[in-house]
Design a protein around this motif. Structure first.
Motif, mmCIF file in Angstrom:
data_model
loop_
_atom_site.group_PDB
_atom_site.id
_atom_site.type_symbol
_atom_site.label_atom_id
_atom_site.label_comp_id
_atom_site.label_asym_id
_atom_site.label_seq_id
_atom_site.Cartn_x
_atom_site.Cartn_y
_atom_site.Cartn_z
ATOM 1 N N GLY A 28 0.792 -1.227 0.000
ATOM 2 C CA GLY A 28 0.000 0.000 0.000
ATOM 3 C C GLY A 28 0.819 1.269 0.000
ATOM 4 O O GLY A 28 0.295 2.359 -0.269
ATOM 5 N N HIS A 29 2.089 1.154 0.330
ATOM 6 C CA HIS A 29 2.969 2.333 0.300
ATOM 7 C C HIS A 29 3.434 2.579 -1.126
ATOM 8 O O HIS A 29 3.896 1.670 -1.806
ATOM 9 C CB HIS A 29 4.184 2.109 1.216
ATOM 10 N N ARG A 30 3.329 3.841 -1.535
ATOM 11 C CA ARG A 30 3.696 4.169 -2.903
ATOM 12 C C ARG A 30 4.989 4.963 -3.018
ATOM 13 O O ARG A 30 5.529 5.133 -4.093
ATOM 14 C CB ARG A 30 2.541 4.943 -3.553
ATOM 15 N N SER A 31 5.454 5.490 -1.895
ATOM 16 C CA SER A 31 6.694 6.262 -1.902
ATOM 17 C C SER A 31 7.828 5.393 -1.367
ATOM 18 O O SER A 31 7.703 4.768 -0.315
ATOM 19 C CB SER A 31 6.541 7.507 -1.026
ATOM 20 N N VAL A 32 8.921 5.359 -2.108
ATOM 21 C CA VAL A 32 10.120 4.621 -1.685
ATOM 22 C C VAL A 32 11.313 5.569 -1.745
ATOM 23 O O VAL A 32 11.551 6.197 -2.780
ATOM 24 C CB VAL A 32 10.386 3.405 -2.591
ATOM 25 N N SER A 33 12.024 5.672 -0.626
ATOM 26 C CA SER A 33 13.209 6.516 -0.547
ATOM 27 C C SER A 33 14.424 5.654 -0.265
ATOM 28 O O SER A 33 14.310 4.642 0.435
ATOM 29 C CB SER A 33 13.058 7.560 0.568
ATOM 30 N N TRP A 34 15.565 6.072 -0.767
ATOM 31 C CA TRP A 34 16.820 5.357 -0.548
ATOM 32 C C TRP A 34 17.804 6.281 0.176
ATOM 33 O O TRP A 34 17.883 7.483 -0.116
ATOM 34 C CB TRP A 34 17.437 4.932 -1.885
ATOM 35 N N TYR A 35 18.553 5.680 1.109
ATOM 36 C CA TYR A 35 19.548 6.416 1.872
ATOM 37 C C TYR A 35 20.843 5.618 1.917
ATOM 38 O O TYR A 35 20.842 4.388 1.904
ATOM 39 C CB TYR A 35 19.065 6.644 3.318
ATOM 40 N N GLN A 36 21.947 6.356 2.003
ATOM 41 C CA GLN A 36 23.253 5.754 2.217
ATOM 42 C C GLN A 36 23.690 6.075 3.636
ATOM 43 O O GLN A 36 23.599 7.237 4.060
ATOM 44 C CB GLN A 36 24.276 6.319 1.221
ATOM 45 N N GLN A 37 24.125 5.074 4.362
ATOM 46 C CA GLN A 37 24.591 5.309 5.730
ATOM 47 C C GLN A 37 26.052 4.897 5.864
ATOM 48 O O GLN A 37 26.416 3.746 5.592
ATOM 49 C CB GLN A 37 23.745 4.545 6.744
ATOM 50 N N THR A 38 26.889 5.838 6.261
ATOM 51 C CA THR A 38 28.299 5.586 6.524
ATOM 52 C C THR A 38 28.664 6.181 7.875
ATOM 53 O O THR A 38 28.001 7.119 8.341
ATOM 54 C CB THR A 38 29.200 6.217 5.447
ATOM 55 N N PRO A 39 29.719 5.658 8.534
ATOM 56 C CA PRO A 39 30.108 6.206 9.837
ATOM 57 C C PRO A 39 30.469 7.690 9.773
ATOM 58 O O PRO A 39 30.169 8.445 10.686
ATOM 59 C CB PRO A 39 31.326 5.354 10.217
ATOM 60 N N GLY A 40 31.063 8.106 8.676
ATOM 61 C CA GLY A 40 31.516 9.489 8.592
ATOM 62 C C GLY A 40 30.444 10.483 8.200
ATOM 63 O O GLY A 40 30.412 11.610 8.702
ATOM 64 N N GLN A 41 29.530 10.083 7.337
ATOM 65 C CA GLN A 41 28.524 11.009 6.808
ATOM 66 C C GLN A 41 27.130 10.783 7.364
ATOM 67 O O GLN A 41 26.226 11.584 7.103
ATOM 68 C CB GLN A 41 28.473 10.895 5.272
ATOM 69 N N GLY A 42 26.927 9.719 8.097
ATOM 70 C CA GLY A 42 25.598 9.464 8.648
ATOM 71 C C GLY A 42 24.633 8.998 7.567
ATOM 72 O O GLY A 42 25.032 8.369 6.588
ATOM 73 N N LEU A 43 23.371 9.329 7.757
ATOM 74 C CA LEU A 43 22.325 8.938 6.815
ATOM 75 C C LEU A 43 22.117 10.044 5.798
ATOM 76 O O LEU A 43 21.722 11.155 6.154
ATOM 77 C CB LEU A 43 21.013 8.691 7.575
ATOM 78 N N GLN A 44 22.361 9.730 4.537
ATOM 79 C CA GLN A 44 22.215 10.718 3.484
ATOM 80 C C GLN A 44 21.223 10.234 2.435
ATOM 81 O O GLN A 44 21.285 9.088 2.001
ATOM 82 C CB GLN A 44 23.572 10.991 2.831
ATOM 83 N N PHE A 45 20.353 11.135 2.035
ATOM 84 C CA PHE A 45 19.291 10.852 1.079
ATOM 85 C C PHE A 45 19.866 10.670 -0.324
ATOM 86 O O PHE A 45 20.660 11.490 -0.804
ATOM 87 C CB PHE A 45 18.300 12.011 1.103
#
Lengths: 113, 113
Positions: free
Chosen positions: B28-45
């Motif tokens: 039922g969810h229509r929006s999908v987002s992707w993030y990159q997570q690294t120790p130095g930069q944190g969570l980035q869209f």
């Protein structure tokens, strides 16, 4: 762009103690989200806040949406060992109405039994 | 209700190769987002898809791309892999994006040798 500053960066507390962490921004957020991430897993949504001044609880967790809409805090009462993890605040990017979240740097919580 | 499912959970590649990661959102969810997570930069869209269209893109090079299918499942692709692409790649879904809370999968851990 929008940024979220989370503090403290890390906390080491005794089991049973209360914990408080906060998140601030120089710009307004219309929604505040608090997530917890355990090692090897994705972030899990703890609390969502939608109105300035809103105070919401989820078990031993309580979060508030700041009146200025530029800050939020998360409290954990009577901490237990399973509270260990990284806590993130997040808010939707205000420049678009799309699914882009801005995240704080995270607060690492360690609980000593 | 099944959560967000990401496959594979772990991946090891070498520089120059390409990789495709998959994400199945909550029904039922229509929006999908992707993030990159690294120790130095944190969570980035990275980017967000809604109804098979990319609505928003983060500040990543063109080697990072994605797509969404009619059943809302999404894939992201990284070409010409670099050592710095080693990270945890997280997918999150929500009903329509915007201010709605996002729910995350457990991620794909990508290691570049």
């Amino acid at each position: 762009g929008q940024q979220l500053n989370q503090s403290p960066q890390s906390m080491f507390i005794q089991e049973g103690e209360d914990v408080s962490m906060n998140c601030t921004s120089s710009s307004i957020f219309n929604t505040w989200l608090w997530y917890k991430q355990d090692p090897g897993e994705g972030p899990v949504l703890l609390i969502a806040l939608y109105k300035a001044g809103e105070l919401t609880s989820n078990g031993r967790l309580t979060a508030q949406f700041g009146i200025t809409r530029k800050d939020s805090f998360l409290n954990i009462s009577a901490s237990i060992p399973s509270d260990v993890g990284i806590y993130f605040c997040a808010g939707p990017d205000g420049s678009s109405n799309t699914g882009k979240l801005i995240f704080g740097q995270g607060t690492t919580l360690q609980v000593k039994p | 209700k099944a959560g967000v499912t990401q496959t594979p959970r772990y991946l090891i590649k070498t520089r120059g190769q390409q990789v495709t990661l998959s994400c199945s959102p909550i029904s039922g969810h229509r929006s999908v987002s992707w993030y990159q997570q690294t120790p130095g930069q944190g969570l980035q869209f990275l980017f967000e898809y809604f109804s098979e269209t990319q609505r928003n893109k983060g500040n990543f090079p063109g080697r990072f791309s994605g797509r969404q299918f009619s059943n809302s499942r999404s894939e992201m692709n990284v070409s010409t892999l670099e050592l710095g692409d080693s990270a945890l790649y997280l997918c999150a879904s929500s009903l329509n994006g915007g201010n709605q809370p996002q729910h995350f999968g457990d991620g794909t851990r990508l290691s570049i040798l």
